[in-house]
Design a protein around this motif. Structure first.
Motif, PDB file in Angstrom:
ATOM      1  N   GLY A   1       0.835  -1.193   0.000  1.00 45.13           N
ATOM      2  CA  GLY A   1       0.000   0.000   0.000  1.00 45.13           C
ATOM      3  C   GLY A   1       0.871   1.244   0.000  1.00 45.13           C
ATOM      4  O   GLY A   1       2.006   1.215   0.493  1.00 45.13           O
ATOM      5  N   THR A   2       0.320   2.345  -0.531  1.00 46.12           N
ATOM      6  CA  THR A   2       1.048   3.606  -0.400  1.00 46.12           C
ATOM      7  C   THR A   2       0.895   4.139   1.025  1.00 46.12           C
ATOM      8  O   THR A   2       1.763   4.844   1.519  1.00 46.12           O
ATOM      9  CB  THR A   2       0.554   4.654  -1.428  1.00 46.12           C
ATOM     10  N   GLY A   3      -0.197   3.785   1.691  1.00 46.18           N
ATOM     11  CA  GLY A   3      -0.430   4.214   3.075  1.00 46.18           C
ATOM     12  C   GLY A   3       0.018   3.160   4.078  1.00 46.18           C
ATOM     13  O   GLY A   3       0.258   2.001   3.710  1.00 46.18           O
ATOM     14  N   ALA A   4       0.123   3.587   5.334  1.00 44.54           N
ATOM     15  CA  ALA A   4       0.659   2.688   6.374  1.00 44.54           C
ATOM     16  C   ALA A   4      -0.389   2.255   7.399  1.00 44.54           C
ATOM     17  O   ALA A   4      -0.054   1.565   8.359  1.00 44.54           O
ATOM     18  CB  ALA A   4       1.814   3.383   7.100  1.00 44.54           C
TER      19      ALA A   4
ATOM     20  N   MET B   1      -3.255   0.446  -8.725  1.00 41.29           N
ATOM     21  CA  MET B   1      -4.646   0.062  -8.982  1.00 41.29           C
ATOM     22  C   MET B   1      -5.476   1.205  -9.561  1.00 41.29           C
ATOM     23  O   MET B   1      -6.423   0.967 -10.292  1.00 41.29           O
ATOM     24  CB  MET B   1      -5.298  -0.421  -7.680  1.00 41.29           C
ATOM     25  N   ASP B   2      -5.151   2.429  -9.194  1.00 39.90           N
ATOM     26  CA  ASP B   2      -5.862   3.566  -9.803  1.00 39.90           C
ATOM     27  C   ASP B   2      -4.849   4.678 -10.096  1.00 39.90           C
ATOM     28  O   ASP B   2      -3.664   4.567  -9.736  1.00 39.90           O
ATOM     29  CB  ASP B   2      -7.043   4.038  -8.938  1.00 39.90           C
ATOM     30  N   GLY B   3      -5.343   5.689 -10.772  1.00 38.15           N
ATOM     31  CA  GLY B   3      -4.449   6.754 -11.209  1.00 38.15           C
ATOM     32  C   GLY B   3      -3.751   7.434 -10.051  1.00 38.15           C
ATOM     33  O   GLY B   3      -2.575   7.791 -10.137  1.00 38.15           O
ATOM     34  N   HIS B   4      -4.485   7.563  -8.952  1.00 39.06           N
ATOM     35  CA  HIS B   4      -3.901   8.200  -7.776  1.00 39.06           C
ATOM     36  C   HIS B   4      -2.742   7.360  -7.245  1.00 39.06           C
ATOM     37  O   HIS B   4      -1.656   7.877  -6.957  1.00 39.06           O
ATOM     38  CB  HIS B   4      -4.988   8.376  -6.709  1.00 39.06           C
TER      39      HIS B   4
ATOM     40  N   VAL C   1       6.767   1.496 -13.453  1.00 39.71           N
ATOM     41  CA  VAL C   1       5.521   1.907 -12.803  1.00 39.71           C
ATOM     42  C   VAL C   1       4.430   2.171 -13.846  1.00 39.71           C
ATOM     43  O   VAL C   1       4.643   2.937 -14.794  1.00 39.71           O
ATOM     44  CB  VAL C   1       5.746   3.188 -11.958  1.00 39.71           C
ATOM     45  N   HIS C   2       3.299   1.503 -13.680  1.00 39.06           N
ATOM     46  CA  HIS C   2       2.184   1.642 -14.632  1.00 39.06           C
ATOM     47  C   HIS C   2       0.860   1.599 -13.886  1.00 39.06           C
ATOM     48  O   HIS C   2       0.757   1.071 -12.787  1.00 39.06           O
ATOM     49  CB  HIS C   2       2.183   0.481 -15.638  1.00 39.06           C
ATOM     50  N   LEU C   3      -0.173   2.103 -14.586  1.00 41.81           N
ATOM     51  CA  LEU C   3      -1.556   1.900 -14.152  1.00 41.81           C
ATOM     52  C   LEU C   3      -1.930   0.461 -14.553  1.00 41.81           C
ATOM     53  O   LEU C   3      -1.797   0.078 -15.724  1.00 41.81           O
ATOM     54  CB  LEU C   3      -2.457   2.908 -14.856  1.00 41.81           C
ATOM     55  N   PHE C   4      -2.379  -0.315 -13.561  1.00 39.55           N
ATOM     56  CA  PHE C   4      -2.628  -1.750 -13.785  1.00 39.55           C
ATOM     57  C   PHE C   4      -3.476  -2.033 -15.023  1.00 39.55           C
ATOM     58  O   PHE C   4      -3.069  -2.792 -15.915  1.00 39.55           O
ATOM     59  CB  PHE C   4      -3.293  -2.339 -12.539  1.00 39.55           C
ATOM     60  N   MET C   5      -4.685  -1.473 -15.095  1.00 37.61           N
ATOM     61  CA  MET C   5      -5.593  -1.820 -16.195  1.00 37.61           C
ATOM     62  C   MET C   5      -5.046  -1.355 -17.542  1.00 37.61           C
ATOM     63  O   MET C   5      -5.304  -1.977 -18.564  1.00 37.61           O
ATOM     64  CB  MET C   5      -6.995  -1.234 -15.961  1.00 37.61           C
ATOM     65  N   HIS C   6      -4.274  -0.283 -17.538  1.00 32.36           N
ATOM     66  CA  HIS C   6      -3.700   0.175 -18.809  1.00 32.36           C
ATOM     67  C   HIS C   6      -2.601  -0.773 -19.257  1.00 32.36           C
ATOM     68  O   HIS C   6      -2.547  -1.178 -20.421  1.00 32.36           O
ATOM     69  CB  HIS C   6      -3.175   1.611 -18.694  1.00 32.36           C
ATOM     70  N   TYR C   7      -1.741  -1.160 -18.334  1.00 34.12           N
ATOM     71  CA  TYR C   7      -0.656  -2.073 -18.700  1.00 34.12           C
ATOM     72  C   TYR C   7      -1.211  -3.435 -19.127  1.00 34.12           C
ATOM     73  O   TYR C   7      -0.757  -4.041 -20.099  1.00 34.12           O
ATOM     74  CB  TYR C   7       0.309  -2.249 -17.517  1.00 34.12           C
ATOM     75  N   ALA C   8      -2.237  -3.902 -18.381  1.00 35.25           N
ATOM     76  CA  ALA C   8      -2.743  -5.259 -18.617  1.00 35.25           C
ATOM     77  C   ALA C   8      -3.665  -5.334 -19.826  1.00 35.25           C
ATOM     78  O   ALA C   8      -3.614  -6.294 -20.595  1.00 35.25           O
ATOM     79  CB  ALA C   8      -3.491  -5.743 -17.364  1.00 35.25           C
ATOM     80  N   LEU C   9      -4.523  -4.334 -19.979  1.00 30.22           N
ATOM     81  CA  LEU C   9      -5.616  -4.434 -20.960  1.00 30.22           C
ATOM     82  C   LEU C   9      -5.641  -3.284 -21.964  1.00 30.22           C
ATOM     83  O   LEU C   9      -6.507  -3.256 -22.829  1.00 30.22           O
ATOM     84  CB  LEU C   9      -6.963  -4.436 -20.221  1.00 30.22           C
ATOM     85  N   GLY C  10      -4.736  -2.326 -21.805  1.00 33.58           N
ATOM     86  CA  GLY C  10      -4.741  -1.180 -22.712  1.00 33.58           C
ATOM     87  C   GLY C  10      -5.896  -0.229 -22.455  1.00 33.58           C
ATOM     88  O   GLY C  10      -6.242   0.574 -23.314  1.00 33.58           O
ATOM     89  N   ARG C  11      -6.509  -0.331 -21.279  1.00 32.83           N
ATOM     90  CA  ARG C  11      -7.647   0.542 -20.954  1.00 32.83           C
ATOM     91  C   ARG C  11      -7.253   1.507 -19.851  1.00 32.83           C
ATOM     92  O   ARG C  11      -6.793   1.076 -18.795  1.00 32.83           O
ATOM     93  CB  ARG C  11      -8.839  -0.291 -20.454  1.00 32.83           C
ATOM     94  N   HIS C  12      -7.471   2.785 -20.080  1.00 32.97           N
ATOM     95  CA  HIS C  12      -7.141   3.782 -19.055  1.00 32.97           C
ATOM     96  C   HIS C  12      -8.216   3.779 -17.978  1.00 32.97           C
ATOM     97  O   HIS C  12      -8.964   4.729 -17.841  1.00 32.97           O
ATOM     98  CB  HIS C  12      -6.998   5.168 -19.685  1.00 32.97           C
ATOM     99  N   ALA C  13      -8.326   2.688 -17.236  1.00 34.45           N
ATOM    100  CA  ALA C  13      -9.394   2.547 -16.241  1.00 34.45           C
ATOM    101  C   ALA C  13      -8.788   2.355 -14.862  1.00 34.45           C
ATOM    102  O   ALA C  13      -7.767   1.690 -14.700  1.00 34.45           O
ATOM    103  CB  ALA C  13     -10.266   1.337 -16.592  1.00 34.45           C
ATOM    104  N   ASP C  14      -9.458   2.941 -13.884  1.00 36.35           N
ATOM    105  CA  ASP C  14      -9.092   2.712 -12.487  1.00 36.35           C
ATOM    106  C   ASP C  14      -9.768   1.441 -11.983  1.00 36.35           C
ATOM    107  O   ASP C  14     -10.886   1.125 -12.386  1.00 36.35           O
ATOM    108  CB  ASP C  14      -9.610   3.858 -11.608  1.00 36.35           C
TER     109      ASP C  14
END
Ligand code: 4NP
Length: 157
Positions: free
Chosen positions: A43-46, A90-93, A110-123
């Motif tokens: 996680g980015t948070g603790a 997992m999301d853009g943030h 470093v990538h946005l998961f859905m974009h790297y995996a599926l080519g979709r700019h989705a969170d």
């Protein structure tokens, strides 16, 4: 195939990224690729360091034959940029937060998961304050992404 170390990252490391980790490990094992693909999450948070996944992620994983009960929350660390080949937010943030911490030499990981995996700019939307049934939709989204990611890694090898 080429050995690939994948880190899934969300905010709390209790809902989305441990579920993605469990699904990806499950799919890799089923494809006989568990020696080549290693997976982890952070996680980015603790807030949830040391905590098990959210009970709703555990339940939906279990309903699909995936056991994530043994996972424990941890926070992203700078060492992760060396230890992993792919760091998927997992999301853009999340992806922007991770990208902001990345050393220049690791920025390409470093990538946005859905974009790297599926080519979709989705969170993959944060389900923490959502209803329980949001977790089945979460599972379906993560499984689609992880299946596509696995196919992409196989094609690249
Ligand atoms: P996750 O969901 O990032 O998918 O693990 C969340 C879990 C906890 C919190 C936010 C999102 N929280 O604010 O504690």
């Amino acid at each position: 195939m080429k050995d690939t170390r994948i880190l899934f990252v969300c905010l709390g490391n209790i809902c989305r990224s441990p579920l993605a980790e469990g699904i990806m490990r499950h799919l890799a094992r089923r494809a006989g690729l568990d020696a080549a693909i290693s997976v982890d999450s952070a996680g980015t948070g603790a807030w949830h360091v040391g905590a098990p996944p959210d009970r709703r992620s555990i339940a939906v994983a279990s309903a699909h034959g995936v056991d994530i009960r043994g996972l424990r929350g941890r926070q992203l660390s700078v060492a992760d940029f060396d230890s992993f080949d792919l760091i998927l937010g997992m999301d853009g943030h999340n992806a922007r937060a991770v990208g902001g911490l990345a050393p220049i030499a690791a920025a390409h990981k470093v990538h946005l998961f859905m974009h790297y995996a599926l080519g979709r700019h989705a969170d993959v939307p944060d389900p923490y304050y959502g209803a329980d049934d949001a977790f089945e939709a979460l599972y379906q989204m993560l499984e689609a992404g992880c299946s596509s990611l696995l196919a992409k890694l196989e094609r690249a090898s």
